[in-house]
Design an enzyme around this catalytic site. Structure first.
Site, PDB file in Angstrom:
ATOM      1  N   ASP A   1      86.564   0.274  37.901  1.00  0.00           N
ATOM      2  CA  ASP A   1      85.233   0.320  38.684  1.00  0.00           C
ATOM      3  C   ASP A   1      85.004   1.774  39.284  1.00  0.00           C
ATOM      4  O   ASP A   1      83.893   2.380  38.736  1.00  0.00           O
ATOM      5  CB  ASP A   1      85.355  -0.635  39.794  1.00  0.00           C
ATOM      6  CG  ASP A   1      85.199  -2.047  39.412  1.00  0.00           C
ATOM      7  OD1 ASP A   1      85.328  -2.482  38.082  1.00  0.00           O
ATOM      8  OD2 ASP A   1      84.989  -2.938  40.076  1.00  0.00           O
TER       9      ASP A   1
ATOM     10  N   GLY B   1      79.684  -3.748  40.248  1.00  0.00           N
ATOM     11  CA  GLY B   1      80.310  -2.572  40.745  1.00  0.00           C
ATOM     12  C   GLY B   1      79.839  -1.900  42.056  1.00  0.00           C
ATOM     13  O   GLY B   1      79.813  -0.829  42.164  1.00  0.00           O
TER      14      GLY B   1
ATOM     15  N   ALA C   1      78.201  -9.243  42.822  1.00  0.00           N
ATOM     16  CA  ALA C   1      77.597 -10.023  41.553  1.00  0.00           C
ATOM     17  C   ALA C   1      78.250  -9.424  40.214  1.00  0.00           C
ATOM     18  O   ALA C   1      77.908  -9.498  39.296  1.00  0.00           O
ATOM     19  CB  ALA C   1      76.230  -9.564  41.478  1.00  0.00           C
TER      20      ALA C   1
END
Ligand code: MEV
Length: 308
Positions: free
Chosen positions: A130, A86, A83
């Site tokens: 990330d 991360g 979504a």
């Protein structure tokens, strides 16, 4: 037994462009994944036998850093998966943290570097934004060169990413999840082919990098009006790169009316958007009315930590 946890992240500016070495800005948020690890008679994840396909990130963590006895792992996620928040980086980093802690080698620099290699391997391509954000926590600025507050430098395939801690002002952010699951790897590959074949796409990528640097200035001046306008511009350029989705555009449009600005966050193609606003409850409401799931998130200073 060891328990480690790592936070989710939001990309504020520069997703996709960062894969090509452009600047990007992200922050850790107060949703976490926990990995519990203990020696056992066989390798398992949440009571299922460890499988390379199904548990790809965890499998690679074990392959990369664990040479010891079988482990039972329990993973408890408070981050919605696929979504844009991360979750894959956080599961990788919390698992690496737990394995390295069991070996007595817990080290954030090692975790950030190994975490990036694992994401790159599993996704087929990645930038280190990330994995660094979930490892270090706080705000992260990726730049082409060293600035103040440099954390570490990561190099791969002729590219260099200079990862810095970045002070961010207090911001009220709402995440709107379209509920449309999107995988980062194929979206990154799609943008890569476009950039390789089109000088127009290369210009778009470099404009996204410039927007990020302008946003860093505007944020440090507390100028949310300019930040909001840059968010909208960044969102539109991501759509030009082919990672938009009608539901994402709709959530950005309705949230923008009640915000300084809104944009896709993460890989796009569905996934999530963020809005910067003075009125998070109203924005969350309009996101829900338009079929999204809303999360009012907070800035998280802590990255990967050993909980016990
Ligand atoms: C995904 O959160 C961010 C992307 O830029 C991919 C990456 O940087 O690895 C789309």
């Amino acid at each position: 037994m060891v328990v480690c946890s790592a936070p989710g992240k939001l990309i504020l500016f520069g997703e996709h462009a960062v894969v090509f070495g452009e600047p990007a800005l992200s922050m850790a948020v107060n949703l976490r994944i926990r990995t519990e690890a203990e020696v056992s008679s066989k390798f398992s994840v949440n009571d299922q036998d460890l499988q390379k396909q199904k548990h790809s990130y965890v499998y690679e963590c074990i392959e990369n850093v664990w040479k010891g006895e079988p482990l039972s792992l329990r993973i408890d996620s408070g981050i919605p998966s696929a979504a844009g928040m991360g979750s894959s980086a956080a599961v990788t980093v919390s698992t690496l943290g737990a394995l390295l802690r069991l070996k007595g080698e817990f080290d954030p620099v090692l975790i950030a570097k190994k975490g990036f290699e694992i994401e790159y391997e599993v996704q087929g391509s990645a930038s280190p934004i990330d994995t660094t954000t979930t490892t270090h926590g706080s705000g992260i600025l990726v730049a082409r060169e060293a600035r103040n507050n440099l954390l570490w430098v990561i190099r791969k395939d002729g590219k260099e990413w200079y990862l810095h801690e970045c002070d961010l002002p207090e911001m009220k952010l709402v995440v709107g999840d379209t509920g449309i699951r999107s995988r980062t790897g194929p979206l990154v590959a799609k943008v890569r082919s476009y950039v390789e074949e089109s000088s127009f796409a290369r210009d778009v990528v470099s404009e996204i990098g410039q927007i990020t640097l302008q946003a860093v200035e505007a944020l440090s001046d507390g100028d949310f009006v300019s930040v909001g306008a840059l968010m909208i511009r960044n969102h539109n350029l991501l759509s030009v790169l082919g990672v938009g989705h009608p539901k994402l555009d709709n959530l950005v449009r309705v949230a923008s009316d009640l915000s300084y600005g809104a944009k896709t966050t993460g890989a796009g193609g569905g996934g999530s958007m963020i809005a910067l606003t003075d009125d998070p409850l109203e924005v969350a409401k309009v996101i829900r009315e338009n079929g999204g799931k809303a999360y009012i998130v907070k800035y998280e200073k802590r990255g990967v930590i050993v909980e016990c």
